[in-house]
Motif scaffolding. Structure first.
Motif, PDB file in Angstrom:
ATOM      1  N   ILE A  21      12.602  94.210  86.412  1.00 31.79           N
ATOM      2  CA  ILE A  21      12.483  93.051  87.300  1.00 31.79           C
ATOM      3  C   ILE A  21      13.766  92.935  88.107  1.00 31.79           C
ATOM      4  O   ILE A  21      14.853  92.780  87.541  1.00 31.79           O
ATOM      5  N   ASN A  22      13.664  93.019  89.435  1.00 27.67           N
ATOM      6  CA  ASN A  22      14.839  92.904  90.297  1.00 27.67           C
ATOM      7  C   ASN A  22      15.520  91.558  90.087  1.00 27.67           C
ATOM      8  O   ASN A  22      14.900  90.503  90.204  1.00 27.67           O
ATOM      9  N   GLY A  23      16.812  91.617  89.778  1.00 28.86           N
ATOM     10  CA  GLY A  23      17.563  90.381  89.531  1.00 28.86           C
ATOM     11  C   GLY A  23      17.933  90.230  88.069  1.00 28.86           C
ATOM     12  O   GLY A  23      18.794  89.432  87.711  1.00 28.86           O
ATOM     13  N   ILE A  24      17.276  91.003  87.203  1.00 29.58           N
ATOM     14  CA  ILE A  24      17.590  90.954  85.775  1.00 29.58           C
ATOM     15  C   ILE A  24      18.325  92.238  85.379  1.00 29.58           C
ATOM     16  O   ILE A  24      17.768  93.332  85.456  1.00 29.58           O
ATOM     17  N   GLY A  25      19.592  92.069  84.997  1.00 34.44           N
ATOM     18  CA  GLY A  25      20.395  93.192  84.528  1.00 34.44           C
ATOM     19  C   GLY A  25      20.463  93.198  83.011  1.00 34.44           C
ATOM     20  O   GLY A  25      19.805  92.401  82.336  1.00 34.44           O
TER      21      GLY A  25
ATOM     22  N   LEU B 270      19.230  82.161  82.990  1.00 35.01           N
ATOM     23  CA  LEU B 270      18.381  82.517  84.133  1.00 35.01           C
ATOM     24  C   LEU B 270      18.957  82.075  85.479  1.00 35.01           C
ATOM     25  O   LEU B 270      18.429  82.441  86.527  1.00 35.01           O
ATOM     26  N   TYR B 271      20.045  81.291  85.450  1.00 37.64           N
ATOM     27  CA  TYR B 271      20.571  80.726  86.701  1.00 37.64           C
ATOM     28  C   TYR B 271      21.117  81.807  87.638  1.00 37.64           C
ATOM     29  O   TYR B 271      20.676  81.926  88.792  1.00 37.64           O
ATOM     30  N   MET B 272      22.073  82.609  87.163  1.00 37.12           N
ATOM     31  CA  MET B 272      22.652  83.647  88.018  1.00 37.12           C
ATOM     32  C   MET B 272      21.627  84.715  88.406  1.00 37.12           C
ATOM     33  O   MET B 272      21.609  85.153  89.568  1.00 37.12           O
ATOM     34  N   PRO B 273      20.750  85.150  87.489  1.00 36.80           N
ATOM     35  CA  PRO B 273      19.702  86.101  87.902  1.00 36.80           C
ATOM     36  C   PRO B 273      18.818  85.566  89.014  1.00 36.80           C
ATOM     37  O   PRO B 273      18.377  86.334  89.876  1.00 36.80           O
ATOM     38  N   ALA B 274      18.561  84.256  89.006  1.00 35.72           N
ATOM     39  CA  ALA B 274      17.761  83.666  90.081  1.00 35.72           C
ATOM     40  C   ALA B 274      18.499  83.767  91.407  1.00 35.72           C
ATOM     41  O   ALA B 274      17.891  84.047  92.458  1.00 35.72           O
ATOM     42  N   MET B 275      19.816  83.555  91.368  1.00 41.85           N
ATOM     43  CA  MET B 275      20.635  83.679  92.582  1.00 41.85           C
ATOM     44  C   MET B 275      20.562  85.114  93.124  1.00 41.85           C
ATOM     45  O   MET B 275      20.459  85.324  94.333  1.00 41.85           O
ATOM     46  N   VAL B 276      20.623  86.072  92.225  1.00 49.08           N
ATOM     47  CA  VAL B 276      20.558  87.485  92.624  1.00 49.08           C
ATOM     48  C   VAL B 276      19.157  87.837  93.125  1.00 49.08           C
ATOM     49  O   VAL B 276      18.993  88.546  94.119  1.00 49.08           O
ATOM     50  N   ALA B 277      18.142  87.304  92.435  1.00 49.85           N
ATOM     51  CA  ALA B 277      16.755  87.646  92.759  1.00 49.85           C
ATOM     52  C   ALA B 277      16.361  87.220  94.170  1.00 49.85           C
ATOM     53  O   ALA B 277      15.605  87.926  94.847  1.00 49.85           O
ATOM     54  N   VAL B 278      16.861  86.071  94.631  1.00 52.86           N
ATOM     55  CA  VAL B 278      16.479  85.619  95.973  1.00 52.86           C
ATOM     56  C   VAL B 278      17.148  86.457  97.062  1.00 52.86           C
ATOM     57  O   VAL B 278      16.830  86.315  98.248  1.00 52.86           O
ATOM     58  N   ARG B 279      18.050  87.347  96.646  1.00 51.71           N
ATOM     59  CA  ARG B 279      18.684  88.259  97.610  1.00 51.71           C
ATOM     60  C   ARG B 279      18.077  89.655  97.558  1.00 51.71           C
ATOM     61  O   ARG B 279      17.936  90.321  98.578  1.00 51.71           O
ATOM     62  N   TYR B 280      17.699  90.106  96.337  1.00 51.76           N
ATOM     63  CA  TYR B 280      17.313  91.504  96.179  1.00 51.76           C
ATOM     64  C   TYR B 280      15.882  91.742  95.709  1.00 51.76           C
ATOM     65  O   TYR B 280      15.423  92.875  95.699  1.00 51.76           O
ATOM     66  N   ASN B 281      15.191  90.689  95.304  1.00 52.83           N
ATOM     67  CA  ASN B 281      13.810  90.839  94.845  1.00 52.83           C
ATOM     68  C   ASN B 281      12.886  90.289  95.935  1.00 52.83           C
ATOM     69  O   ASN B 281      12.842  89.074  96.162  1.00 52.83           O
ATOM     70  N   PRO B 282      12.149  91.157  96.646  1.00 52.79           N
ATOM     71  CA  PRO B 282      11.299  90.702  97.756  1.00 52.79           C
ATOM     72  C   PRO B 282      10.299  89.619  97.354  1.00 52.79           C
ATOM     73  O   PRO B 282      10.059  88.675  98.108  1.00 52.79           O
ATOM     74  N   LEU B 283       9.734  89.747  96.178  1.00 56.25           N
ATOM     75  CA  LEU B 283       8.778  88.755  95.695  1.00 56.25           C
ATOM     76  C   LEU B 283       9.441  87.394  95.536  1.00 56.25           C
ATOM     77  O   LEU B 283       8.906  86.360  95.956  1.00 56.25           O
ATOM     78  N   MET B 284      10.643  87.386  94.922  1.00 57.36           N
ATOM     79  CA  MET B 284      11.362  86.130  94.700  1.00 57.36           C
ATOM     80  C   MET B 284      11.870  85.528  96.011  1.00 57.36           C
ATOM     81  O   MET B 284      11.855  84.318  96.192  1.00 57.36           O
ATOM     82  N   LEU B 285      12.306  86.398  96.916  1.00 59.33           N
ATOM     83  CA  LEU B 285      12.786  85.920  98.212  1.00 59.33           C
ATOM     84  C   LEU B 285      11.663  85.235  98.981  1.00 59.33           C
ATOM     85  O   LEU B 285      11.854  84.152  99.541  1.00 59.33           O
TER      86      LEU B 285
END
Length: 322
Positions: A202-206, A263-278
């Protein structure tokens, strides 16, 4: 048949035995000697027993394992289900507020429905338990680092500043040690390795977020659907309503704070790199939702996706239409 409800706290646990419609209650210390005293007490009834406690993290794990190892039938229930059962009962019984008694009745309820045996507790692997403890330790170290960093900004004394820097250096070294240990444990456990790969698909989850999700979600089978896991994390919306007026919708912060925080920081990353989340995030902003509300919705969406990949055992597919 007797039903044993157990309400766990850090230092003690309260026990209610439901037998022939009546209750007997005792409190024990939450340690090995208390476990043995509980076992001796239950043996005195000379009846088959079912034990039921709630999944309350590390405080109840040792007791559940003790009961399992002594061949007792024990259920470690999702707190959402026991709380929902208690609320359902409140319409009929508003005087009995003892949690252990309510859990004992929930145990009997599962038995009467023929659902109890499929809910029996089976301990997770030693590797999984180690990951849980080490991820919690990693959180503690991160919190300590943040506290020391805040102190370094206001310290006017050179000796105090050197002390703070020394502590920060030590914390950083410990964080590296813990991360290496978690990585090694997961690599050596096939199931954890598979689950980690599913989550980081899942993009945004490291890795760090995946570790936290594995540790704080725990047993995925405790959740029947994504709504339950959202409630468990406290990421379900809470509506403030008075009469016929809808005042506001806010975050229900009644669940696992650590799971929510992870989940807070992954959400921040996801709205930049995960097309679905963006796309999801921008859609909410277009509807007039504040950025904070939209970000919380992304946190919830990420948790639902994590639940989905773990439940289905299939990696995340960005082209899959949800």
């Amino acid at each position: 048949m007797i039903f044993v409800g157990i309400d766990i706290s850090k230092l003690t646990f309260d026990v209610a035995v439901l037998i022939d419609g009546k209750y007997l209650s005792r409190q024990f210390e939450n340690k090995q000697s208390g476990f043995l005293k509980l076992s001796q007490w239950i043996k005195s009834f000379k009846n088959p027993a079912y034990f039921c406690s709630e999944a309350t993290g590390i405080y109840g794990l040792a007791l559940a394992k003790h009961l399992y190892q002594t061949n007792q039938k024990v259920i470690v229930a999702n707190p959402l289900q026991t709380h929902a059962f208690a609320k359902m009962e409140m319409a009929r019984n508003k005087t009995d507020k003892a949690d252990a008694m309510s859990i004992a009745r929930y145990c009997q309820y599962l038995f009467n429905r023929g659902e109890i045996d499929k809910s029996l507790f089976i301990p997770r692997s030693a590797a999984f338990e180690r990951v849980q403890f080490l991820v919690t330790r990693l959180d503690q170290l991160s919190k300590m680092k943040s506290q020391e960093n805040n102190r370094s900004g206001v310290s006017l004394d050179k000796a105090a500043a050197r002390s703070i820097q020394s502590v920060l250096t030590f914390i950083d070294k410990q964080i590296v040690v813990i991360k290496k240990e978690i990585t090694m444990i997961i690599k050596q456990d096939e199931q954890l390795t598979v689950q980690l790969k599913l989550l980081v698909s899942i993009n945004g989850i490291g890795d760090k977020t995946a570790w936290a999700l594995l540790a704080y979600i725990g047993d995925i089978s405790l959740f029947e659907n994504s709504k339950q896991i959202s409630s468990y994390a406290g990421l379900n919306p809470s509506v403030d309503q008075s009469g016929t007026s809808l005042n506001r919708s806010s975050l229900s912060k009644t669940g696992s704070a650590r799971l929510r925080k992870s989940l807070y920081m992954p959400a921040m990353v996801a709205v930049r790199y995960n097309p679905l989340m963006l796309a999801f995030y921008n859609k909410l902003l277009t509807k007039g939702k504040p950025k904070k509300v939209a970000l919380i919705a992304v946190m919830r969406k990420l948790l639902v996706l994590a639940y989905g990949v773990l439940k289905s055992r299939k990696p995340f597919d960005v082209n899959y239409q949800h």
